[in-house]
Design a protein around this motif. Sequence first.
Motif, short mmCIF file in Angstrom:
data_model
loop_
_atom_site.label_atom_id
_atom_site.label_comp_id
_atom_site.label_asym_id
_atom_site.label_seq_id
_atom_site.Cartn_x
_atom_site.Cartn_y
_atom_site.Cartn_z
N VAL A 1 0.83 -1.21 0.00
CA VAL A 1 0.00 0.00 0.00
C VAL A 1 0.87 1.25 0.00
CG1 VAL A 1 -1.65 1.33 1.38
CG2 VAL A 1 -2.00 -1.11 1.01
N ARG A 2 1.94 1.22 0.81
CA ARG A 2 2.84 2.37 0.81
C ARG A 2 3.46 2.58 -0.57
NH1 ARG A 2 4.15 0.52 6.10
NH2 ARG A 2 5.86 -0.75 5.25
N GLN A 3 3.84 1.47 -1.22
CA GLN A 3 4.40 1.58 -2.57
C GLN A 3 3.37 2.13 -3.56
OE1 GLN A 3 7.57 0.95 -2.89
NE2 GLN A 3 7.68 1.46 -5.07
N MET A 4 2.13 1.65 -3.45
CA MET A 4 1.07 2.15 -4.32
C MET A 4 0.79 3.63 -4.06
SD MET A 4 -1.52 -1.11 -4.19
CE MET A 4 -2.82 -0.24 -5.03
N VAL A 5 0.82 4.00 -2.77
CA VAL A 5 0.59 5.41 -2.44
C VAL A 5 1.71 6.27 -2.99
CG1 VAL A 5 0.49 7.04 -0.52
CG2 VAL A 5 -0.85 4.95 -0.44
N LYS A 6 2.97 5.78 -2.84
CA LYS A 6 4.10 6.52 -3.41
C LYS A 6 3.96 6.67 -4.92
CE LYS A 6 7.57 5.38 0.11
NZ LYS A 6 8.87 4.68 0.35
N ALA A 7 3.58 5.56 -5.60
CA ALA A 7 3.42 5.63 -7.07
C ALA A 7 2.29 6.58 -7.45
CB ALA A 7 3.15 4.22 -7.62
N ALA A 8 1.16 6.50 -6.71
CA ALA A 8 0.05 7.40 -7.01
C ALA A 8 0.43 8.85 -6.74
CB ALA A 8 -1.17 7.01 -6.18
N TYR A 9 1.15 9.08 -5.65
CA TYR A 9 1.60 10.44 -5.34
C TYR A 9 2.58 10.95 -6.39
CZ TYR A 9 3.63 14.31 -2.73
OH TYR A 9 4.06 15.54 -2.34
N PHE A 10 3.47 10.06 -6.85
CA PHE A 10 4.42 10.44 -7.91
C PHE A 10 3.69 10.77 -9.21
CE2 PHE A 10 7.20 9.22 -11.44
CZ PHE A 10 8.25 10.09 -11.23
N ILE A 11 2.71 9.93 -9.56
CA ILE A 11 1.92 10.18 -10.78
C ILE A 11 1.15 11.49 -10.64
CG2 ILE A 11 0.00 9.33 -12.16
CD1 ILE A 11 0.99 6.49 -11.50
N MET A 12 0.58 11.72 -9.44
CA MET A 12 -0.16 12.96 -9.23
C MET A 12 0.76 14.17 -9.34
SD MET A 12 -2.57 13.92 -5.97
CE MET A 12 -1.16 13.98 -4.85
N LYS A 13 1.97 14.08 -8.76
CA LYS A 13 2.91 15.18 -8.88
C LYS A 13 3.32 15.39 -10.33
CE LYS A 13 6.14 13.95 -6.02
NZ LYS A 13 7.41 14.03 -5.24
N MET A 14 3.57 14.29 -11.06
CA MET A 14 3.95 14.43 -12.47
C MET A 14 2.83 15.07 -13.28
SD MET A 14 7.04 13.56 -12.69
CE MET A 14 7.18 13.57 -14.47
N ASN A 15 1.59 14.65 -13.00
CA ASN A 15 0.46 15.26 -13.71
C ASN A 15 0.35 16.75 -13.38
OD1 ASN A 15 -0.27 12.83 -14.91
ND2 ASN A 15 -1.61 12.26 -13.22
N PHE A 16 0.55 17.06 -12.11
CA PHE A 16 0.50 18.47 -11.71
C PHE A 16 1.61 19.27 -12.37
CE2 PHE A 16 1.87 21.82 -8.77
CZ PHE A 16 0.72 22.57 -8.73
N TYR A 17 2.84 18.70 -12.37
CA TYR A 17 3.96 19.39 -13.01
C TYR A 17 3.73 19.55 -14.52
CZ TYR A 17 6.48 18.57 -8.64
OH TYR A 17 6.85 18.55 -7.34
N GLU A 18 3.18 18.49 -15.15
CA GLU A 18 2.89 18.59 -16.58
C GLU A 18 1.84 19.65 -16.86
OE1 GLU A 18 1.81 14.77 -17.94
OE2 GLU A 18 3.84 13.93 -17.82
N GLU A 19 0.83 19.70 -16.01
CA GLU A 19 -0.21 20.72 -16.20
C GLU A 19 0.37 22.12 -16.03
OE1 GLU A 19 -4.62 21.87 -14.40
OE2 GLU A 19 -3.48 20.17 -13.60
N MET A 20 1.21 22.29 -15.00
CA MET A 20 1.83 23.59 -14.81
C MET A 20 2.78 23.94 -15.96
SD MET A 20 0.61 24.90 -12.05
CE MET A 20 -0.95 24.12 -12.50
N ALA A 21 3.50 22.92 -16.47
CA ALA A 21 4.40 23.16 -17.60
C ALA A 21 3.60 23.55 -18.84
CB ALA A 21 5.25 21.92 -17.88
N VAL A 22 2.48 22.87 -19.05
CA VAL A 22 1.62 23.21 -20.20
C VAL A 22 1.08 24.61 -20.06
CG1 VAL A 22 -0.56 22.65 -21.31
CG2 VAL A 22 1.03 20.82 -20.77
N ARG A 23 0.70 24.97 -18.84
CA ARG A 23 0.18 26.33 -18.62
C ARG A 23 1.26 27.38 -18.87
NH1 ARG A 23 -3.04 27.12 -13.14
NH2 ARG A 23 -4.20 25.43 -14.17
N ILE A 24 2.46 27.10 -18.38
CA ILE A 24 3.57 28.05 -18.60
C ILE A 24 3.90 28.14 -20.09
CG2 ILE A 24 6.02 28.43 -18.18
CD1 ILE A 24 5.56 27.08 -15.44
#
Length: 268
Positions: free
Chosen positions: A75-98
């Motif tokens: 579960v911790r590994q899944m949470v880490k992966a989900a958190y990483f994916i969420m951060k990457m999506n957020f970073y991609e969205e911010m990069a697209v906005r910039i």
Amino acid sequence: MAELMKIKSAEEEFRKKYFYRNREAEENRQRETRAVIRIQSWFRACKVRAYLSHLHKKAVIIQKIWRGFTARACVRQMVKAAYFIMKMNFYEEMAVRIQRRWRGFFVRKYIHDFYARKKYLERLLINNELMRRELDEIQEVQRRERECLKMVKEQTARVYKAHRLHHLISTKQCPGVFNSPFRSAPHEMELLLREVKYQTPTWLPPRSKGCLWDMSDPAEPSFSGTLEPLWIKSTRACDLRPKLPPITRKKQQVKIVKARTITDVAEV
């Protein structure tokens, strides 16, 4: 002696009882052994079952703890992966906005500049207005040329008609058809007949079709040595028609000057 006999009889009875008891014991030994073995097996089975149940409980506890640990790790590994994916999506969205903001700024400033486009449209409007004025001037020149050619055709037709009707000129003996006594001033045709001298018609070969001044019928006779009116001489400058101006502005100005000179000559 009596006591000895009692003792011997008691000994015999004791031997008989011992023999019977030993025989009964031998007869019951196998059954008792089987019973003992059964009791021992049951007791040992109970002990083994209790021990196995104890081991089973401990194994269940160990398995529960291990499975809980592994599940929590997953579960911790899944949470880490989900958190990483969420951060990457957020970073991609911010990069697209910039990128969107930067590209919009770059396009608006360097490619589709509003003020530069506004200046371009203003210059385009000015150029269109100048071109429209030039085209209007050229159109006016062409209209004047057409009117001049139309006037030349009418005057040549009148001259030709005057040549054809030269015999109707008024004389001292005959007043003529156009010189009516009821008129206060002579007719225009009469004045034209006075200006035109009579000449015998001579037949000439037909002129080329590309000539601008070939307004008469080739079958009609031409009169050599006739009086050329002043309006025909003044319209000789209308032979060259001004063409549409080319792309360059200098040549347009030259063409316009030529057209103006032509119109000035035509008006003179």
